[in-house]
Design a protein around this motif. Sequence first.
Motif, PDB file in Angstrom:
ATOM      1  N   LEU A 310       0.830  -1.211   0.000  1.00  0.00           N
ATOM      2  CA  LEU A 310       0.000   0.000   0.000  1.00  0.00           C
ATOM      3  C   LEU A 310       0.862   1.257   0.000  1.00  0.00           C
ATOM      4  N   SER A 318      -3.915   6.328  -5.280  1.00  0.00           N
ATOM      5  CA  SER A 318      -4.705   5.519  -4.352  1.00  0.00           C
ATOM      6  C   SER A 318      -6.116   6.059  -4.181  1.00  0.00           C
ATOM      7  N   LEU A 324      -8.040   0.349  -3.627  1.00  0.00           N
ATOM      8  CA  LEU A 324      -6.968   0.821  -2.757  1.00  0.00           C
ATOM      9  C   LEU A 324      -7.519   1.615  -1.576  1.00  0.00           C
TER      10      LEU A 324
END
Length: 810
Positions: A310, A318, A324
Motif C-alpha cells: 500500500l 490511491s 486501494l
Amino acid sequence: MGAFIDRPEVVASILDAQTPIVILDAPAGMGKSSVLSLIAERTGADICRSLDAPAHPATETAAVLWDIPPYAVPLPIPETYLSGNHRLIIAKRPDTVLPGLARAIAYGQATLIGSPCLMMSKGELANLFGPDAEVVAQRSGGWPLAVFNARLFEGPPAVLRAFLDAEVLATMPEEELVAMRLMLNETVGRTDGATRHPSYSASQFPTSTPLPPMAPFLIGSDGAGRQTLAVAGIRDVLRDAIDHVLERRLLNAGNAKAIAEAYRAKGLVVEAICAFQKAGLFDDALRIFQDGGGPFFLYYFGPKAFDTVLAGFPLTFSIQTEVLVLAKALQSLKLGDISRARRLLIDRFGDVANDYTQVFSSRSVFSRQFRAFRLVMLLYEDYFFSEELLERAYALIAEFPVDDHLSRGSFYNSVLEFYIRNRQFAAAEEVAQRAMVHYRAAHAPLLAFYISLHQTLIRLMMGDALTARRHATQSAAYISALPFESPNDARLQVLMDACVEYEAGRAEPLARFLNLEIDGFAHGEIWPSLLEFALHYGSQALGEHFSTMAARSFLDRWRVYQTSNGQFQAMISIREAAVLQNANRWQEAADTLAAIANRVDRAFVLAGGEQLARVQERDELALALIWLRQIIYEAPQRPGLDQLVTTIIGNMNLTDRQRMSAEIWLAYVSKRQRNPTQARAVLQKTFGDCARLGTIAPLAEERIFLQELIDNQRVGGFLSTVTGNRQILRKLRDSGRLDTPSARIGNTLSRRESKILLMISEGDANKDVANTLGLSEATVKFHLGNVYRKLGCRSRQEAISSARALGLLG
C-alpha cells in the motif's frame, strides 16, 4: 589466470570434439583464455585476439585459436571454417553475439562447451593442490577464478561486487537474475516476505529455484539433492550485486516488466508488485494486487507485506482507486483507527459512504465490493444492527457468485459479531460454521483463525470452558500455519488461551498477559465482543490478584483508547462498578452506576416485571445485572427481591456465565431470607453446571456472595457431600479465590506465596525474588497480590507487619 597450470582433461575434451568449430562459451572468471593458452602450448598455434577471425593456418590439421575480446562485436565466422576445412577454437562470453554461430550449430559443425565443463573437478584440484585440495574445494567450489586467486574473498567486498556486476550479471537475463536471487534466499533459509498466493499451485514453481547456466560457480548440493551455493564466501557480495543490478534495471519499463513477471511466475506476488511500483508502472501493480485478493490481500500475505504494498502506491493514485481506498481503510481498522477509516471513505465517496440507509438500500449506487466492506466495517464500529439492516445485509449475499468464498465468508463473519452481541449463540454458531466452510475453501488460514477465535469467545461467554479449549486449540493451529508473522493476531491467541485458563482456575497466564502485552493489544485491532471480554476478564483478574487500583487503572487506559466510542464508554463504566463492588466499595459503585446515562437504572430494575425479563441490548442487560447485584448487597432481605432475581434469570438474552452469577445471587438472597433449602438447590445446580462445563470463573467472580454461602454449614456442608462439588471447592481454594474460615491465615498461603513473603520481609525486591525462584516479575506480582488479599493488606510493608503479627515469619 592459471595459464601455466595444466588441465589435460579439459584440453583433451576440446581437441577431441568431432566438429570443426568448438566454442568455449562462459563468463569472465571461468578460465577460457587460460585453456586457450594450454591448447596453444600443446599445438604450437597462435592465439588471435581481435574482432576478425584469424587467418587460415598453413595446414588443414592445425588448430586456429580465436579469443574474442570482451564487450566486442566480432565479424562473422568465415565461410571457410563453416565448411569444415579447418579446426577453429573460439573463446567468448555468453553475451557476445557471433554471426554465423547459430548456423554452424544447426548444421552440426560446431560444439558448444559451456561453463560447467570449465569448472575444476575434485580430481583436478587433488592433482594440483594435494592434501590442500579439500580446503581449496570448499573455498572455491571449483570456480577457476577462486581456485587461482585465494585472496579473492579477503579483499574489499566492493572489488568482488564490481567484478560480478560488470563481468557476470550485467548481461544476464532478468529471469535468471531473479532465479539466482531467490536461490540465495533459499540458501540462507529466508523468504524475505516471499509468500505465495494459494491460487498458484505447487506445480507452477519448483521448491528449489533452478540455477542459471551463466553462473555455474554457484552450483552445489546440500546433500539432499537441492541446489545450493558452492562458493560460500560469495553469498553476501553476490546478493548485493544482484540487488544493485535489479534496482538499475527497474529504471527501464521493459526490464521492470520482465523482472516483475519473473517474480510472478514463481508465485511471488508481493515482489512482483513492488517491482512494478519501483518502475512507476502502477496500473500493472494494481492489476496484480487485485488478482492477489484486493482488500483481502492482507489475509494471504500478512500485515508487513500489506503495508509495504500500500505504501508503494502514490496518494493521488490511491484515492482515485476504489480497491486501494478500501484496502487503506482496512489497514486503519487493523490499527484500531476507526476515525481514519471513515475519513478515507468520505474523501473518496462523500459523506454518503457512512449513511448506512443509503449504502444498503435497494437502490444503492455503491458497488457490491464497497457494500461488503462497509458491512465488515460495522463490526469494528460496534454498530447495533436493526432487523431491517440485517435483512438488507442478507440480500447482499445473493449478489456474490457461489464460488466467491472470500466475500461470502466475510459476510458471515460480519453478521457473526451481530449475533454474538445480541447473545443469539445458536445463530452465531451457525454463521461461524458457514464462514469457516468458505474460508477453508479460499485457503485463507488467517480468516479461519478469526472464526475459531470467535467460536472460542462464544463458548467462553456460554461458560463452556471445555469446548472453548478445543476451539482455542484449533485457532492456534491456524495461526501456526501462517506463512508470515502477524504479531497482533498472535497476541489475540495468547489472550484467548489465557482466558480459557482463567475459566479453569489458573489466573497467572492472564495476569502475565495484562502485565506484558496489554499496550500492544490495546493499540491494535479491536472487535467489540473481544473488547468486552478483555475488559471483563482483565478487570476481574487484576482486582482479584493485584489491587483495585490496578484494575481501575486498566479500565482508565481503555477509556482513553476508546474515547470516540460511546458504546465502549458504557461498557467500561459498568466494569468499573463491578471492580468497586468486589472491593467492598459499594457506595462508590452506586455513584458510578448512577452517572451512566441510560434508561436502565435502579428504579428500572426494582420495577421488575416484563421489562426486566426482556432487556435485550448488551450494555443495557449488563447494566441491569450490575444494578441488581448492588441492590442484593445493600438489601438482601428486601421483599420480592428473590422474584427480581428469578425474573432476570429467565431473560433469554443472558449468557450462561451471567446466568450462573445470577443463580449465586438467588442462593444468597434465599439464605438471607431464611430459605436454605432453595439456596442449596440453586447452588447445587450451579455447581453441577460448572463441573460439566469445566469452569470455576463464574463462581470466583461472585466470591463476595459465595463465601458466606460456603461458610454456612446448612448450605456449604450440604454441597460438600457431593464429590464434584468438593473438587470445585478445592480448586477455588487452591487458586486463592475462596478462603477457609476455620483455618489460620497462614494455612491459606501456598508454599510459593510463603517463600515470596519471607524473601520480601528480608528486603528482596521483586526482581531479586524473580531471579532466585526462576519466575518472571509479573508472576511474582501475581503471587504478591494473592498474599495481600489473604492478609487483608494493600502494601508490602503492611503485609510484612501483618505476617509478623500472625507469627508467619517466625
